[in-house]
Write a protein that holds these residues in place. Structure first.
Motif, short mmCIF file in Angstrom:
data_model
loop_
_atom_site.label_atom_id
_atom_site.label_comp_id
_atom_site.label_asym_id
_atom_site.label_seq_id
_atom_site.Cartn_x
_atom_site.Cartn_y
_atom_site.Cartn_z
N VAL A 1 95.46 74.64 -43.45
CA VAL A 1 95.40 75.55 -44.78
C VAL A 1 96.01 76.80 -44.46
CG1 VAL A 1 92.94 74.90 -45.10
CG2 VAL A 1 93.90 76.64 -42.93
N PRO A 2 96.00 77.34 -45.80
CA PRO A 2 96.59 79.18 -45.53
C PRO A 2 96.42 79.72 -44.64
CG PRO A 2 95.90 78.70 -47.33
CD PRO A 2 95.76 77.37 -47.44
N ARG A 3 97.11 80.75 -44.25
CA ARG A 3 96.01 81.59 -43.67
C ARG A 3 95.24 82.81 -44.63
NH1 ARG A 3 96.77 86.86 -41.98
NH2 ARG A 3 96.16 87.87 -39.98
N LEU A 4 94.27 82.58 -44.67
CA LEU A 4 93.13 82.58 -45.04
C LEU A 4 93.20 84.23 -44.66
CD1 LEU A 4 90.85 80.09 -45.24
CD2 LEU A 4 92.41 80.61 -46.99
N LEU B 1 84.01 83.00 -39.94
CA LEU B 1 85.34 82.50 -38.49
C LEU B 1 86.48 83.52 -38.47
CD1 LEU B 1 85.57 78.93 -40.38
CD2 LEU B 1 83.98 79.47 -37.69
N LYS B 2 87.29 83.99 -37.08
CA LYS B 2 88.06 85.02 -37.66
C LYS B 2 89.35 84.09 -37.87
CE LYS B 2 90.39 87.55 -33.68
NZ LYS B 2 90.42 87.56 -32.06
N SER B 3 89.34 82.83 -38.17
CA SER B 3 90.24 81.87 -38.53
C SER B 3 90.17 81.12 -38.75
CB SER B 3 92.08 82.33 -37.78
OG SER B 3 91.21 81.70 -36.29
N LEU B 4 90.94 79.54 -39.48
CA LEU B 4 90.66 78.78 -39.90
C LEU B 4 91.88 77.82 -40.10
CD1 LEU B 4 88.88 76.47 -40.68
CD2 LEU B 4 88.73 77.05 -43.32
N HIS B 5 92.17 76.97 -38.97
CA HIS B 5 93.91 76.26 -38.93
C HIS B 5 93.68 74.88 -40.57
CE1 HIS B 5 95.21 79.23 -36.61
NE2 HIS B 5 94.45 78.91 -35.53
#
Length: 286
Positions: free
Chosen positions: A127-130, A65-69
């Motif tokens: 979740v935090p910015r991973l 994934l590019k990001s996970l919220h």
């Protein structure tokens, strides 16, 4: 059904030849159902209640994934017993866990929430910015006084690095006779698309190659030509038709390429090439 009866059914099912199509499919379904019923019956004989059901919807297991919220899922507790879910988010590289209360990574932490009995409970946790890396989501569930046990575990990757793609052997400002050398290298596996456009010169309208002809319609969906990859190289796919030399008029052309990886990161590159016009020479009078 006693064990002898189950054994006879299994032997009968296995005797069915696989070429019998639908009969084999039905037999296999019955066999799986018998096995599942036997497992549930075994749990009841051992005095164990049905296991609380928890599944993780997001992120999918083995995803990039590019990001996970958020992390989300659903939980179902059996009638007569409410469940408790422990959710853990681990950074695989460091081995630390995210603490939702302190909002930082620590050696061990989890967040707990309850699941009412007999109800399908959807849940989601921000979740935090991973950062780029590998992570693990783990759900532990328990019923009443039972100690928690792992009911779901997903491993996923965060990747924010765009792939690098470039042209080779073509290079910027090169003079060409055709586009047979379109291709190059890239840094990772990705989906490749490219476009060929004739630059607007001397009042002429810009035109684009759509795989069959030149068109001035920039919104034509066929302008994104499909590329193929092999290891660290990219090139036009077998189904992509390039213009023949006779279809390329003298002028300047812009060739753009994009590469999109599994996480959705996009890398781009572009070059301009030109095709020279016919050379006219005048003979000196004798």
């Amino acid at each position: 059904m006693n064990d002898c009866g189950k054994t006879n059914i299994v032997r009968w099912l296995l005797a069915i030849h696989w070429k019998r199509g639908l009969a084999w499919l039905l037999a296999e379904t019955v066999l799986l159902s018998l096995v599942w019923v036997n497992v549930l019956a075994s749990n009841e004989r051992n005095g164990q209640p049905n296991l609380i059901g928890t599944s993780i919807s997001s992120p999918p297991h083995a995803s990039v994934l590019k990001s996970l919220h958020e992390i989300s899922g659903v939980t179902l507790s059996p009638e007569g017993a409410s469940g408790v879910i422990e959710l853990r988010l681990r950074d695989i590289r460091s081995g630390n866990y995210w603490d939702w209360q302190q909002e930082r990574w620590v050696p061990d932490a989890c967040i707990q929430f309850s699941a009412p009995e007999g109800v399908l409970t959807p849940w989601s946790i921000a979740v935090p910015r991973l950062s780029t890396g590998r992570y693990e989501v783990e759900c532990r569930t328990s019923l009443g006084p039972q100690s928690g046990r792992i009911s779901a575990r997903h491993v996923f990757c965060i990747d924010r690095t765009a792939p690098t793609i470039w042209f080779y052997p073509l290079h910027d400002q090169q003079t060409v006779t055709d586009f047979g050398d379109i291709g190059g290298e890239l840094s990772e596996a990705a989906e490749v698309r490219f476009t060929i456009g004739r630059v607007n010169e001397s009042g002429q309208r810009a035109s684009y190659w759509n795989g069959g002809s030149w068109t001035a319609a920039a919104e034509d969906t066929k302008l994104n030509l499909r590329g193929a990859t092999a290891r660290d190289f990219w090139f036009p796919s077998a189904e992509t038709k390039l213009p023949r030399a006779s279809q390329i008029v003298p002028g300047t052309y812009l060739i753009s390429v994009s590469a999109i990886d599994r996480a959705g990161n996009e890398g781009r590159a572009a070059i301009t090439v030109s095709k020279a016009g016919p050379t006219l020479s005048a003979e000196r009078p004798r």
